[in-house]
Design an enzyme around this catalytic site. Structure first.
Site, PDB file in Angstrom:
ATOM      1  CG  ASP A 414      -1.819   1.112   1.359  1.00  0.00           C
ATOM      2  OD1 ASP A 414      -1.865   1.920   0.414  1.00  0.00           O
ATOM      3  OD2 ASP A 414      -2.485   1.235   2.384  1.00  0.00           O
ATOM      4  CG  ASP A 477      -9.173   3.858   0.686  1.00  0.00           C
ATOM      5  OD1 ASP A 477      -8.368   3.600  -0.230  1.00  0.00           O
ATOM      6  OD2 ASP A 477      -8.887   3.803   1.885  1.00  0.00           O
TER       7      ASP A 477
END
Ligand code: GAL
Length: 662
Positions: A414, A477
């Site tokens: 990430d 997201d």
């Protein structure tokens, strides 16, 4: 004369007094209420949070250098619904992108359409508003409007869309406006329960690297006990007939066509399973669970174990779900300056340490494996993760070794946190950390699915495969509202050329069941129809299906939603194609996916906010030859009959008709 004049004057005075009293009694007073005096918790918000008198990041509201005392700070996609009952006469506000995005390059400073919709009619639309633009003033007559929606929609991509409605107020007579929840009709179940006779589910093709430990569980629905058999297994592998687990090590490269059978006292099912021993793993989109959308940084080892156990106990494992992935926050919290160095976030040798919510990682993955599942983990290539936990920066080799030794089968890498050390963020800067970890993982001696998470930067779909990625996030997201889910899902149309066996576009994890990004969970705010759309679209897109809710807390609706094997088969189809969009209007979209058997899986989506729509698809537009075609409703698992040339369906608001046509 004098008398009649006096009488007239009296009569006039009386009339004036009567009129005054009458108007005082009947003319309603105009009152004012500020938007920030209403309950703003009803508003949806795509990132950060909806705030009163503050931006979505919690700073004072500021547009183009001017600070404002009052208003609502939110982020696209955002909707606030108000009941006005026809008594609100006017809405005034100033709108713009909050200055807190100032650190972003000009091209990334938001692109927002502010909309005011009254009783389904657009009363105002701002067009594209960007950061540092002069704020727009809104002044709208609302007389007679019953229901009002304040909407902030994303135009180009939902980055840095910090949408401010400032100095916003309503004038009203009678009752003031009230904000209400987005209507959420009761969920309804579409799919019949699986039959007690065996049905083999899950991938029809599985890849492993020669010489690495092999773990694949043949899954099937149906009454237990069940016996599994397999013919044609490559040398070095064996099947456990009770559990369906195939383990061992295959050394010889090649494509092995095996035949799997599953048998119980009621019957027998047979299916081909292609095992490919070669360089490519993750041949079908990964299916499993990830801790982020539910627990985020409150995740504990117990949460992970509970979910793994429930994956088996609930029977979800029998539908092909296999990964149990721990997201961020299992490591120790770090200061970005000392994160890469050593204690207290790593041991003296530089090895990663878990925080006090986690214990022995090897014991945890052993336990997950013992259930027939696989284990995943997440870290950042930067000194720290988004949430401030230690990252792999300057420890890449050591961390990959740790992941392999701990027995992990999946790594989410990430970006967030890496920006501190990334340089100019030119393409080579974006690729550098992913190339490095990709090479290390390939040589790790374990088949570790490599999941790139950097939100699509630098068109990652064009190079994700080349750096060894098995999947790559294409967007920011997701959150559990229609704007976010549909915005992300329907923006994947151009990515289909990059999806293939072992390489998947990842529009982020599922927001069904209970989510919350912390210790307090709530039911997904998506309606039942929106959740059918979510799963249908992710299956058509060949996207990873990572459930983001605690499996031990699954309700009947969510269980039903996640266990329709005909729908999951669309996701896992061994041809590995991603759906293409053939119709897109403001109200409807039609997507279709080529399936290995020559059939087409088709999603007819209603994206209109208010009305049911009739949506049609012409078979010739899908390249289907011949007149008549068999059509099956996949959610209901029901044949709809033979159709000539065209299929039409009524589709509910934000809902889908998912069909397969032969
Ligand atoms: C974000 C990522 C999320 C989650 C989070 C953890 O960058 O997109 O999916 O992993 O980091 O901090």
């Amino acid at each position: 004369m004098t008398t009649s004049r006096t009488a007239l004057i009296y009569a006039n005075v009386i009339l004036i007094i009567v009129c005054f009293l009458f108007s005082a009694a009947y003319a309603e007073e105009v009152n004012t209420i500020w938007l920030d005096e209403l309950d703003l918790s009803k508003a949806t918000c795509g990132w950060g949070q909806v705030n009163k008198n503050k931006s979505c990041q919690g700073n004072p509201l500021k547009i183009n250098g001017v600070e404002y005392e009052r208003g609502m700070g939110t982020h696209t996609p955002s909707t606030l619904i108000l009941k006005l009952d026809g008594k609100v006469t006017r809405f005034t506000a100033i709108i713009g992108v909050d200055d807190e995005i100032s650190e972003q390059p000009t091209s990334d400073r938001g692109s927002i359409d502010f909309k005011v919709v009254g009783d389904k009619k657009v009363l105002y639309t701002s067009g594209t508003i960007r950061g540092y633009q002069t704020p727009e003033k809104i002044d709208i007559d609302l007389t007679g409007v019953e229901e009002l929606r304040l909407i902030a929609d994303d135009i180009e991509n939902n980055y840095y869309d910090h949408a401010d409605w400032v100095m916003a107020k309503f004038e009203y007579t009678g009752k003031p406006p009230v904000t209400i929840d987005i209507p959420k009709p009761k969920p309804y179940i579409l799919t019949p329960k699986p039959k007690p006779t065996p049905r083999i589910t899950g991938p029809k093709v599985f890849g492993a690297r020669p010489g690495n430990p092999f773990l694949f569980t043949v899954t099937a629905t149906g009454q237990r006990p069940m016996k599994f058999k397999i013919k044609g297994l490559p040398k070095g592998l064996k099947l456990d007939s009770e559990s369906g687990r195939i383990t061992g090590t295959a050394k010889k490269r090649g494509e092995y066509k095996t035949t799997v059978t599953a048998q119980n006292s009621l019957g027998k099912a047979k299916r081909e399973l292609r095992i490919v021993i070669g360089d490519t793993i993750c041949l079908t989109p990964p299916m499993g669970w990830n801790s982020w959308n539910c627990w985020a940084c409150s995740v504990t080892e117990k949460n992970v174990r509970d979910t793994a156990e429930a994956m088996v106990a609930s029977g979800l494992i029998n539908h092909g779900f296999s990964y149990i992935n721990i997201d961020d926050c299992w490591m120790r919290k770090a200061d970005s300056n000392d994160a890469a160095i050593g204690p207290p976030v790593r041991d003296e040798t530089g090895m990663l340490l878990t925080n006090d919510r986690f214990g022995d990682m090897k014991a945890l993955t052993d336990y997950i494996h013992s259930l027939g599942l696989k284990a995943g983990v997440c870290i950042s290539p930067g000194p720290t993760t988004c949430a401030g936990y230690v990252g792999s920066w300057q420890h890449e080799e050591q961390d990959a070794k740790y992941f392999a030794e701990m027995g992990f089968d999946y790594l989410k890498y990430d970006w967030c946190g890496y920006s501190k050390v990334s340089g100019n963020e030119k393409l080579e800067d974006l690729q550098r950390p992913y190339i490095l970890m990709g090479q290390i993982l390939e040589e790790s001696g374990r088949d570790i699915v490599y999941s790139l998470c950097q939100y699509g930067m630098g068109n990652v779909w064009e190079w994700g495969e080349a750096v060894g990625g098995n999947c790559w996030r294409t967007t920011g997201d997701i959150v559990d509202n229609w704007g976010s889910m549909s915005g992300i899902g329907f923006s994947q149309a151009d990515h289909w050329p990059y999806a293939k066996l072992g390489s998947w576009n990842d529009p982020d994890m599922l927001v069904v069941g209970k989510v919350g990004w912390g210790p307090n969970l709530h039911d997904s705010r998506l309606t039942a129809d929106e959740q059918y759309t979510h799963i249908s679209l992710w299956c058509l897109l060949s996207a990873p299906l990572l459930i983001g809710c605690p499996i031990e807390q699954l309700d009947d609706f969510t269980m039903n939603l996640l266990t329709n094997d005909e729908v999951l088969e669309v996701n896992q189809d061994p041809l590995g194609r991603q759906a293409k969009r053939i119709v897109k209007t403001d109200d409807v979209q039609v997507w279709y996916k080529d399936m290995e058997d020559g059939s087409k899986a088709i999603g007819l989506f209603n994206v209109n906010d208010y009305d049911e729509k009739t949506i049609g698809v012409k078979f010739e537009d899908l390249g289907l030859k011949g007149e008549s075609h068999r059509v099956r409703d996949l959610w209901r698992q029901k044949d709809l009959g033979e159709f000539d040339g065209l299929f039409n369906a009524e589709v509910p608001v934000h809902g889908v008709k998912l069909i397969r046509v032969w």
